[in-house]
Design an enzyme around this catalytic site. Structure first.
Site, PDB file in Angstrom:
ATOM      1  N   CYS A  57       0.820  -1.209   0.000  1.00 31.80           N
ATOM      2  CA  CYS A  57       0.000   0.000   0.000  1.00 31.80           C
ATOM      3  C   CYS A  57       0.857   1.263   0.000  1.00 31.80           C
ATOM      4  CB  CYS A  57      -0.927  -0.001   1.206  1.00 31.80           C
ATOM      5  SG  CYS A  57      -0.053   0.207   2.775  1.00 31.80           S
ATOM      6  N   ALA A  60       2.949   1.779   3.077  1.00 25.80           N
ATOM      7  CA  ALA A  60       4.150   0.938   3.043  1.00 25.80           C
ATOM      8  C   ALA A  60       5.256   1.612   2.237  1.00 25.80           C
ATOM      9  CB  ALA A  60       3.827  -0.437   2.458  1.00 25.80           C
ATOM     10  N   ARG A  91      11.757  -5.347   6.627  1.00 25.07           N
ATOM     11  CA  ARG A  91      12.500  -5.163   5.389  1.00 25.07           C
ATOM     12  C   ARG A  91      13.996  -5.411   5.578  1.00 25.07           C
ATOM     13  NH1 ARG A  91      13.062   0.368   3.173  1.00 25.07           N
ATOM     14  NH2 ARG A  91      13.319   0.275   0.925  1.00 25.07           N
ATOM     15  N   HIS A 191       5.917   6.426  -2.281  1.00 22.22           N
ATOM     16  CA  HIS A 191       7.261   6.941  -2.583  1.00 22.22           C
ATOM     17  C   HIS A 191       7.164   8.423  -2.917  1.00 22.22           C
ATOM     18  CE1 HIS A 191       8.110   2.671  -4.329  1.00 22.22           C
ATOM     19  NE2 HIS A 191       8.342   2.679  -3.038  1.00 22.22           N
TER      20      HIS A 191
HETATM   21  S1  CFN Z   1       9.180  -0.290  -2.731  1.00 24.64           S
HETATM   22 FE1  CFN Z   1      11.188  -0.335  -3.711  1.00 24.64          FE
HETATM   23  S2  CFN Z   1      12.701   0.996  -2.976  1.00 24.64           S
HETATM   24  S3  CFN Z   1      11.382  -0.362  -5.872  1.00 24.64           S
HETATM   25 FE2  CFN Z   1      12.568  -1.996  -5.032  1.00 24.64          FE
HETATM   26  S4  CFN Z   1      14.585  -1.267  -4.788  1.00 24.64           S
HETATM   27 FE3  CFN Z   1      11.523  -3.846  -3.630  1.00 24.64          FE
HETATM   28  S5  CFN Z   1       9.382  -3.992  -3.231  1.00 24.64           S
HETATM   29 MO1  CFN Z   1      10.464  -4.606  -1.355  1.00 24.64          MO
HETATM   30  S6  CFN Z   1      10.686  -2.606  -0.291  1.00 24.64           S
HETATM   31 FE4  CFN Z   1      12.461  -2.849  -1.536  1.00 24.64          FE
HETATM   32 FE5  CFN Z   1      13.523  -1.012  -2.931  1.00 24.64          FE
HETATM   33 FE6  CFN Z   1      13.214   0.432  -5.021  1.00 24.64          FE
HETATM   34 FE7  CFN Z   1      10.154  -2.193  -2.347  1.00 24.64          FE
HETATM   35  S7  CFN Z   1      14.382  -1.873  -1.095  1.00 24.64           S
HETATM   36  S8  CFN Z   1      12.542  -4.921  -2.056  1.00 24.64           S
HETATM   37  S9  CFN Z   1      12.294  -4.022  -5.742  1.00 24.64           S
HETATM   38  N1  CFN Z   1      11.920  -2.053  -3.225  1.00 24.64           N
HETATM   39  C1  HCA Z   2       6.535  -3.410   1.133  1.00 24.51           C
HETATM   40  C2  HCA Z   2       7.832  -3.892   1.682  1.00 24.51           C
HETATM   41  C3  HCA Z   2       8.365  -5.094   0.970  1.00 24.51           C
HETATM   42  C4  HCA Z   2       7.535  -6.326   1.191  1.00 24.51           C
HETATM   43  C5  HCA Z   2       8.279  -7.562   0.865  1.00 24.51           C
HETATM   44  C6  HCA Z   2       7.556  -8.824   0.584  1.00 24.51           C
HETATM   45  C7  HCA Z   2       9.810  -5.328   1.484  1.00 24.51           C
HETATM   46  O1  HCA Z   2       6.385  -3.305  -0.076  1.00 24.51           O
HETATM   47  O2  HCA Z   2       5.665  -3.125   1.911  1.00 24.51           O
HETATM   48  O3  HCA Z   2       6.452  -8.836   0.028  1.00 24.51           O
HETATM   49  O4  HCA Z   2       8.154  -9.851   0.886  1.00 24.51           O
HETATM   50  O5  HCA Z   2      10.719  -5.335   0.715  1.00 24.51           O
HETATM   51  O6  HCA Z   2       9.937  -5.517   2.692  1.00 24.51           O
HETATM   52  O7  HCA Z   2       8.434  -4.819  -0.421  1.00 24.51           O
END
Ligand code: CFN
Ligand code: HCA
Length: 538
Positions: A57, A60, A91, A191
């Site tokens: 969401c 998040a 995370r 974001h």
């Molecule tokens: S929201 Fe982003 S900020 S887009 Fe990426 S590299 Fe994932 S989904 Mo989980 S939380 Fe995480 Fe980053 Fe960019 Fe999210 S650190 S793993 S691919 N990510």
């Molecule tokens: C998020 C955080 C997440 C969830 C990871 C997952 C992360 O989007 O709310 O689904 O295992 O990296 O912790 O992306």
């Protein structure tokens, strides 16, 4: 993989009701690269109700992702306790409190107003004020941030006016985020909101120009499993000075001072590009895209930084570091690659890793059969040729756009127009070749916002050697007897960035794809067919 991609796509869609199939067909694309042209993939649109998505969401994306990794801001979740709890360190974003002189590290705490029926009915502003006061009394932080969850928007609490009032009362920086979970279509909206507020309330507050050569900010790196520590180690070795990190192991003081850097390096473009664009407009600070996932990609990014600064000393140093670091990497590849060569991977993650991690698999001689983002936009898939004006940006519907004007006092003209020209001439701009699709093979399936159903179908059809996704997908995939690597949290592993990170990744993947244990596994529903899922339309 020898299979006709058209047939596979048909198969994925065949069980959906007609309308659903028609919509999903636009998000399941057979890759076809011509120069830097790729087919259009629909992305950043609402998930069709009823389909099981991987997405999270808005809250998040804002609280968990962009601001969660900051050590010394007290982050208060205004809402029911679950929102705060489930975004609390799951995370695996690491911190090193020794890097903050005052030793502040609030990462080990989970702050929440723990909203109850009482507040839903009579309003939660009073409780929020109390929470801010209590956090201030106990911790004396430099800053407090307040994050809105779904009910806050629904009952109409004005978090911004509460923050202003408490800021005046306590005399520290206090600001709020209207990042209610339901906003936009995914984490991506969060974001954007995080970027806007950190820019408005923090960046540019401290103009002290610090000592150091080649001053950079690292944007879009969140220190998952210690990645940022490895990248910082490499920067130090090269003589590159990191002013601020957005936001792995970050501090509010560094954010405030970040506009004094010479260059912004963007690792995850999806989550932080808005800050980079705003800093460029207001302070004349240019940005380039980098990637420290993969040893080759790390070397390439270091060379890109050196090329930007046009400094012989830095160029020599970077080459020296690459020469020092690469032999271990090559030795590890030589040992492991014979066992991983030709193995097939699938990656469905977030908004940048499904692309970046293909580099590491490539280094092991592995093939990416299919990949996609949860919430990437078209520019993440295509590279930077989709301009915001022609992009359907479902996020921005709910988001108050910040109008950014150049700050004549802080704008550094030497930094901008000339440097931007230099970026262009040297081809250092984020280009149309730097997206997921231009770098993938023709004929592979690129799937946006993949559903649980499609995930299971892909596994049945391809039986990949490894599947990469998140925690919600992990256990069904493993029950199919397929090794599953979480590319969000790295399971218990990492760092995977930089040279040392690459070594860790090779080892972990070798262990996974060559373990025989998976072959012995039978899913409960393979033994007892009555346990298999039936779908509403069957
Ligand atoms: S929201 Fe982003 S900020 S887009 Fe990426 S590299 Fe994932 S989904 Mo989980 S939380 Fe995480 Fe980053 Fe960019 Fe999210 S650190 S793993 S691919 N990510
Ligand atoms: C998020 C955080 C997440 C969830 C990871 C997952 C992360 O989007 O709310 O689904 O295992 O990296 O912790 O992306």
């Amino acid at each position: 993989d020898g299979m006709d991609p058209e047939k596979i796509k048909e198969e994925l869609l065949s069980r959906y009701p007609t309308k659903v199939a028609r919509k999903r067909a636009k998000q399941i694309i057979i890759n076809k690269v011509e120069g830097c042209e790729v087919p259009v993939i629909q992305s950043n649109v609402r998930t069709i109700p009823g389909l099981m998505s991987q997405r999270g969401c808005c809250y998040a994306g804002c609280k968990g992702v962009v601001l969660g990794p900051t050590r010394d801001i007290v982050n208060i979740t205004h809402g029911p306790i679950g929102c705060g709890f489930y975004s609390w360190l799951t995370r695996r974003n690491q911190t090193d409190p020794s890097t903050t002189p005052d030793g502040h590290n609030f990462m080990t705490y989970c702050f929440s107003t723990d909203m109850q029926d009482q507040e839903i009915i009579f309003g939660g502003e009073k409780k929020l004020k109390q929470a801010i006061q209590e956090a201030y009394d106990n911790f004396k932080p430099k800053a407090i941030a307040v994050f809105s969850t779904c009910p806050v928007g629904l009952i109409g609490d004005d978090v911004h006016s509460v923050c202003r009032e408490m800021k005046d009362k306590l005399g520290i920086n206090i600001f709020g985020f209207s990042c209610e979970g339901y906003k936009g279509v995914s984490q991506s909206a969060g974001h954007h909101i995080a970027n806007n507020q950190i820019f408005k309330h923090v960046i540019g507050n401290d103009d002290t120009v610090k000592e150091g050569d080649f001053k950079i900010n690292l944007l879009g790196e969140y220190n998952i499993g210690g990645d940022a520590f490895e990248i910082e180690r490499i920067f130090k070795k090269c003589g590159i000075t990191q002013v601020a990190s957005f936001s792995g192991n970050s501090s509010i003081d560094a954010f405030a001072n970040s506009h004094t850097a010479d260059l912004n390096l963007i690792m995850c473009h999806r989550s932080i590009n808005y800050v980079a664009e705003m800093m460029e407009k207001k302070y004349g600070l240019p940005w380039i895209k980098v990637n420290f996932i993969g040893a080759e990609a790390t070397a390439k990014s270091l060379r890109k930084i050196a090329a930007y600064f046009e400094d012989q000393k830095l160029t020599d140093k970077v080459e020296e570091v690459i020469v020092q670091e690469m032999p271990q990497v090559l030795k590890s590849i030589a040992e492991i690659k014979p066992r991983t060569e030709g193995k097939r991977a699938m990656l469905f993650v977030g908004g940048s890793r499904a692309h970046h991690y293909q580099e590491l698999f490539k280094e092991l001689g592995m093939i990416t059969l299919s990949a996609g983002y949860e919430f990437g936009h078209r520019d993440d898939y295509e590279g930077r040729k989709v301009l915001p004006s022609i992009k359907v940006d479902a996020d921005s519907r709910n988001i108050e756009e910040l109008s950014v004007k150049a700050d004549p006092e802080k704008f550094n003209p030497r930094k901008s127009p000339e440097n931007l020209q230099k970026l262009k001439e040297k081809g250092l701009e984020f280009s149309s070749y730097e997206g997921m699709m231009p770098e993938m093979k023709n004929g592979v399936l690129v799937i946006d916002d993949i559903t649980q159903y499609e995930t299971e179908k892909l596994i049945e059809l391809f039986k990949p050697d490894i599947f990469c996704a998140g925690i919600k997908e992990k256990y069904t995939i493993q029950k199919y007897g397929i090794p599953m690597k979480q590319l969000h949290s790295y399971d218990y592993g990492g760092p995977y960035a930089g040279f040392k990170g690459a070594l860790n990744f090779y080892k972990d993947i070798d262990r996974m794809v060559n373990s025989r244990v998976w072959g012995y596994l039978k899913a409960p529903w393979q033994i007892k067919p009555e346990l298999a899922a039936t779908y509403a339309w069957e």
